[in-house]
Design a protein around this motif. Structure first.
Motif, mmCIF file in Angstrom:
data_model
loop_
_atom_site.group_PDB
_atom_site.id
_atom_site.type_symbol
_atom_site.label_atom_id
_atom_site.label_comp_id
_atom_site.label_asym_id
_atom_site.label_seq_id
_atom_site.Cartn_x
_atom_site.Cartn_y
_atom_site.Cartn_z
ATOM 1 N N SER A 168 0.846 -1.197 0.000
ATOM 2 C CA SER A 168 0.000 0.000 0.000
ATOM 3 C C SER A 168 0.877 1.241 0.000
ATOM 4 C CB SER A 168 -0.910 0.022 1.229
ATOM 5 O OG SER A 168 -0.153 0.302 2.406
ATOM 6 N N GLY A 169 0.265 2.373 -0.317
ATOM 7 C CA GLY A 169 0.988 3.631 -0.310
ATOM 8 C C GLY A 169 1.490 4.005 1.075
ATOM 9 N N SER A 170 0.685 3.746 2.098
ATOM 10 C CA SER A 170 1.119 4.046 3.471
ATOM 11 C C SER A 170 2.353 3.238 3.830
ATOM 12 C CB SER A 170 -0.010 3.755 4.463
ATOM 13 O OG SER A 170 -1.080 4.653 4.299
ATOM 14 N N GLU A 171 2.358 1.957 3.490
ATOM 15 C CA GLU A 171 3.533 1.120 3.747
ATOM 16 C C GLU A 171 4.759 1.652 3.015
ATOM 17 O OE1 GLU A 171 2.246 -3.494 4.717
ATOM 18 O OE2 GLU A 171 3.131 -2.995 2.794
ATOM 19 N N ALA A 172 4.556 2.045 1.764
ATOM 20 C CA ALA A 172 5.679 2.554 0.973
ATOM 21 C C ALA A 172 6.253 3.816 1.602
ATOM 22 C CB ALA A 172 5.225 2.820 -0.461
ATOM 23 N N ASN A 173 5.392 4.729 2.037
ATOM 24 C CA ASN A 173 5.877 5.967 2.643
ATOM 25 C C ASN A 173 6.473 5.732 4.025
ATOM 26 O OD1 ASN A 173 5.345 7.671 0.473
ATOM 27 N ND2 ASN A 173 3.224 7.991 1.081
ATOM 28 N N ASP A 174 5.946 4.739 4.763
ATOM 29 C CA ASP A 174 6.591 4.322 6.014
ATOM 30 C C ASP A 174 8.058 3.972 5.772
ATOM 31 O OD1 ASP A 174 4.741 4.541 8.065
ATOM 32 O OD2 ASP A 174 3.976 2.507 7.845
ATOM 33 N N LEU A 175 8.274 3.125 4.776
ATOM 34 C CA LEU A 175 9.635 2.670 4.485
ATOM 35 C C LEU A 175 10.507 3.829 4.007
ATOM 36 C CD1 LEU A 175 11.726 0.437 4.248
ATOM 37 C CD2 LEU A 175 10.835 -0.076 1.958
ATOM 38 N N ALA A 176 9.944 4.720 3.198
ATOM 39 C CA ALA A 176 10.715 5.869 2.716
ATOM 40 C C ALA A 176 11.154 6.758 3.881
ATOM 41 C CB ALA A 176 9.886 6.669 1.718
ATOM 42 N N MET A 177 10.292 6.931 4.895
ATOM 43 C CA MET A 177 10.677 7.700 6.080
ATOM 44 C C MET A 177 11.844 7.022 6.799
ATOM 45 S SD MET A 177 6.926 8.664 7.638
ATOM 46 C CE MET A 177 7.517 9.740 8.951
ATOM 47 N N LEU A 178 11.752 5.704 6.936
ATOM 48 C CA LEU A 178 12.816 4.947 7.596
ATOM 49 C C LEU A 178 14.129 5.074 6.828
ATOM 50 C CD1 LEU A 178 13.189 3.045 10.042
ATOM 51 C CD2 LEU A 178 12.683 1.129 8.514
ATOM 52 N N MET A 179 14.055 4.984 5.503
ATOM 53 C CA MET A 179 15.242 5.131 4.658
ATOM 54 C C MET A 179 15.887 6.508 4.838
ATOM 55 S SD MET A 179 14.143 3.633 0.965
ATOM 56 C CE MET A 179 14.082 1.880 0.593
ATOM 57 N N ALA A 180 15.049 7.547 4.818
ATOM 58 C CA ALA A 180 15.567 8.914 4.923
ATOM 59 C C ALA A 180 16.314 9.111 6.235
ATOM 60 C CB ALA A 180 14.421 9.912 4.800
ATOM 61 N N ARG A 181 15.769 8.580 7.311
ATOM 62 C CA ARG A 181 16.396 8.748 8.623
ATOM 63 C C ARG A 181 17.643 7.882 8.758
ATOM 64 N NH1 ARG A 181 10.463 9.229 11.541
ATOM 65 N NH2 ARG A 181 10.394 11.522 11.489
ATOM 66 N N ALA A 182 17.592 6.677 8.207
ATOM 67 C CA ALA A 182 18.765 5.810 8.269
ATOM 68 C C ALA A 182 19.933 6.394 7.479
ATOM 69 C CB ALA A 182 18.408 4.427 7.729
ATOM 70 N N HIS A 183 19.625 6.983 6.334
ATOM 71 C CA HIS A 183 20.689 7.508 5.465
ATOM 72 C C HIS A 183 21.249 8.826 5.983
ATOM 73 C CE1 HIS A 183 22.986 7.931 1.789
ATOM 74 N NE2 HIS A 183 22.486 9.149 1.618
ATOM 75 N N SER A 184 20.382 9.703 6.487
ATOM 76 C CA SER A 184 20.820 11.044 6.903
ATOM 77 C C SER A 184 21.326 11.094 8.338
ATOM 78 C CB SER A 184 19.657 12.026 6.762
ATOM 79 O OG SER A 184 18.617 11.682 7.680
ATOM 80 N N LYS A 185 20.963 10.076 9.118
ATOM 81 C CA LYS A 185 21.234 10.057 10.557
ATOM 82 C C LYS A 185 20.584 11.254 11.257
ATOM 83 C CE LYS A 185 24.080 6.473 10.290
ATOM 84 N NZ LYS A 185 23.985 6.209 8.851
ATOM 85 N N SER A 186 19.481 11.722 10.685
ATOM 86 C CA SER A 186 18.704 12.815 11.274
ATOM 87 C C SER A 186 17.253 12.384 11.387
ATOM 88 C CB SER A 186 18.823 14.075 10.423
ATOM 89 O OG SER A 186 20.163 14.544 10.381
ATOM 90 N N THR A 187 16.451 13.205 12.042
ATOM 91 C CA THR A 187 15.058 12.827 12.337
ATOM 92 C C THR A 187 14.028 13.643 11.580
ATOM 93 O OG1 THR A 187 15.695 12.108 14.547
ATOM 94 C CG2 THR A 187 13.356 12.572 14.183
ATOM 95 N N ASP A 188 14.221 14.945 11.499
ATOM 96 C CA ASP A 188 13.170 15.832 11.001
ATOM 97 C C ASP A 188 12.853 15.601 9.526
ATOM 98 O OD1 ASP A 188 12.648 17.203 13.368
ATOM 99 O OD2 ASP A 188 14.330 18.582 13.043
ATOM 100 N N ILE A 189 11.556 15.455 9.241
ATOM 101 C CA ILE A 189 11.074 15.321 7.866
ATOM 102 C C ILE A 189 9.990 16.385 7.648
ATOM 103 C CG2 ILE A 189 9.947 13.838 6.162
ATOM 104 C CD1 ILE A 189 11.115 11.437 7.597
ATOM 105 N N ILE A 190 10.078 17.083 6.530
ATOM 106 C CA ILE A 190 9.152 18.175 6.218
ATOM 107 C C ILE A 190 8.159 17.732 5.150
ATOM 108 C CG2 ILE A 190 8.973 20.552 5.368
ATOM 109 C CD1 ILE A 190 11.879 20.965 6.309
ATOM 110 N N SER A 191 6.915 18.134 5.308
ATOM 111 C CA SER A 191 5.898 17.928 4.266
ATOM 112 C C SER A 191 4.985 19.147 4.225
ATOM 113 C CB SER A 191 5.088 16.651 4.527
ATOM 114 O OG SER A 191 4.396 16.735 5.770
ATOM 115 N N PHE A 192 4.239 19.276 3.142
ATOM 116 C CA PHE A 192 3.366 20.434 2.963
ATOM 117 C C PHE A 192 2.109 20.331 3.819
ATOM 118 C CE2 PHE A 192 5.183 20.697 -1.512
ATOM 119 C CZ PHE A 192 5.955 21.823 -1.233
ATOM 120 N N ARG A 193 1.592 21.468 4.232
ATOM 121 C CA ARG A 193 0.235 21.493 4.759
ATOM 122 C C ARG A 193 -0.723 21.109 3.631
ATOM 123 N NH1 ARG A 193 1.877 27.179 7.071
ATOM 124 N NH2 ARG A 193 3.378 26.377 8.603
ATOM 125 N N GLY A 194 -1.696 20.312 3.968
ATOM 126 C CA GLY A 194 -2.603 19.800 2.951
ATOM 127 C C GLY A 194 -2.128 18.514 2.320
#
Length: 513
Positions: A168-194
């Motif tokens: 599902s799309g939610s699962e895919a975005n879950d994994l993408a969040m995990l990837m971003a944090r694992a690669h950057s060694k940071s936590t904050d993720i930005i997204s648009f309002r709406g």
């Protein structure tokens, strides 16, 4: 012009040109004639295009029992219409309810049925695979997953070549969040309002639509920033969007120089300065916002934002769940319309034409960062059924030239709807690209205030009664979302526009009373 209007005008021309017709008519003045024509035209149902498919007879639960089961056992709180549709069968761009009524599906199961309901080729492949092998898990090899991985990777630019399959799309975005944090060694993720990126415990932090937010703490490390909405936002004008239809807002910008973009970039910089750390994990964006009502950003905006994110050590994620697989017409992927190259791409919905399937595609470097952090596994991701169906979907898109059809028919649809916007004061904006279209309803064009939900509901119900299914979106549910299967034709667009016009006209008549 609807068939009803054409018939009435032809009749009138015949009457006034007939030698037997007197030059004056004491019983009906010209003004009275037009008032009667207008009233008749408002209440004549547009003629539905033909369909050579006959549905099976419905033989399941009675409608009354379906309603009882829904109220007692099903958790879904959101259904369309006072009397929810009980759908029984689908064929390409058509749906049939339990009584055999036919509907033109202009929402495709929430932007999911990409090549048509029960497409014959996709059905045949699914049935063949069903008789061969359903499931093994990724602990073993099976041809469909390798065949599809090769096909999908060929459609993405280097270095986006490592694929993780999900459901599902939610699962895919879950994994993408995990990837971003694992690669950057940071936590904050930005997204648009709406933005809408899913409703899982993880992605709910990225989704910034009020009804999907919880009162309890959730979505740790997720920050929102202003959506660069050139219709409803503080800045925008008549040259901003990559669309055949622009806003009616005026501006002093040149076609190749958008002042609104620069203003929204300053807002994004403010978010970086005040809401996140010196380094960030990443930034999520839908190339066009879906749930928020098909909101488009100023041209060139994402390119500058991607650069700012990378300067902070973050990765850029394109959420193609609704925009991918040729829906936007001019390009196969939505991110390509912005001239950017993401670090991670997520996809779902149209990938399987309604079969549960999703994917995350990234670079070898980011994939290695994930592997160093965690052993990722998904039991059903990339199962033989899903991969066989997804391969068939890609073949149909190519063989039937559905991306090209999306561009041609989608542009035709947008231009027809723009004519309605110019005709009706309550149609504030028409926007989109290809076969992803939004119609924003307003109290009036000057204020741009959302049309009250009850009034939008009435127009929505009017469309359903005349055989057209469309979706809803926007923070106030004020925008109609249009996203038919990519196989839709111009005659079907004509019917949809006629229906929408009739529904709005009937609503305006009720208002006047």
């Amino acid at each position: 012009m609807t068939p009803a209007w054409r018939h009435l005008l032809r009749t009138w021309r015949l009457e006034i040109s007939s030698p037997r017709t007197p030059t004056t008519c004491p019983s009906l003045s010209l003004g009275a004639f037009w008032r009667s024509v207008t009233k008749l035209g408002l209440h004549m149902k547009p003629r539905m295009p033909p369909c050579d498919f006959t549905p099976e007879k419905y033989q399941s639960m009675p409608y009354s029992r379906v309603l009882e089961v829904y109220r007692e056992h099903l958790s879904c709180e959101l259904v369309y219409f006072p009397d929810p549709l009980l759908l029984h069968q689908g064929h390409m761009q058509w749906l049939f309810d339990h009584e055999g009524n036919r509907y033109l599906d202009f929402f495709s199961g929430i932007v999911t049925v990409s090549v048509g309901h029960c497409h014959p080729k996709v059905n045949a492949v699914a049935q063949k695979q069903l008789g061969r092998l359903w499931h093994t898990s990724n602990l073993f090899f099976h041809p469909p997953i390798h065949e599809y991985a090769e096909q999908l990777s060929a459609l993405l630019p280097d270095p986006l070549k490592v694929i993780f399959f999900m459901n599902s799309g939610s699962e895919a975005n879950d994994l993408a969040m995990l990837m971003a944090r694992a690669h950057s060694k940071s936590t904050d993720i930005i997204s648009f309002r709406g933005a809408y990126h899913g409703c899982s415990p993880y992605t709910i932090g990225l989704s910034n639509v009020g009804q999907f937010k919880m009162k309890l703490p959730s979505g740790e490390g997720c920050q929102s920033t202003m959506c660069p909405d050139v219709f409803r936002g503080p800045w925008g004008g008549s040259h901003c969007r990559d669309s055949p239809v622009q806003t009616i807002r005026k501006c002093s910008c040149a076609p190749d120089c958008c002042q609104a973009k620069d203003q929204y970039i300053e807002q994004f910089k403010d978010t970086l300065s005040t809401c996140v750390g010196k380094s960030i994990a990443g930034f999520f964006a839908e190339p066009i916002q879906g749930v928020n009502g098909v909101v488009q950003y100023p041209k060139g905006f994402l390119k500058e934002v991607f650069q700012l994110v990378r300067e902070r050590g973050g990765v850029c994620i394109a959420d193609e769940v609704q925009t991918g697989f040729g829906r936007l017409g001019s390009h196969f992927w939505g991110f390509q319309t912005h001239g950017v190259l993401p670090d991670i791409v997520t996809m779902a919905k149209g990938i399987g034409n309604g079969f549960p399937m999703a994917a995350v595609v990234t670079t070898p470097e980011i994939a290695k960062s994930l592997a160093k952090s965690v052993l990722h596994f998904n039991t059903f991701g990339g199962n033989p059924m899903a991969c066989a169906i997804a391969s068939a979907v890609l073949e149909v898109i190519k063989e039937e030239k559905l991306q090209e059809n999306s561009l041609e028919v989608g542009t035709y649809l947008l231009l027809k709807l723009a004519e309605l916007r110019d005709e009706f004061e309550i149609i504030g904006d028409v926007r989109g690209k290809g076969l992803m279209v939004g119609i924003e309803m307003v109290k009036d064009k000057a204020s741009r205030q959302p049309l009250p939900r009850e009034e939008v509901n009435q127009i929505h119900e009017g469309c359903r009664r005349m055989g057209l299914i469309i979706g809803r979106g926007g923070l106030f549910s004020q925008t109609f979302r249009i996203a038919p299967s990519l196989c839709v034709t111009k005659p079907e667009v004509d019917f949809a526009v006629d229906v929408f016009r009739a529904a709005v006209s009937q609503h305006m008549e009720r208002r006047a009373k």
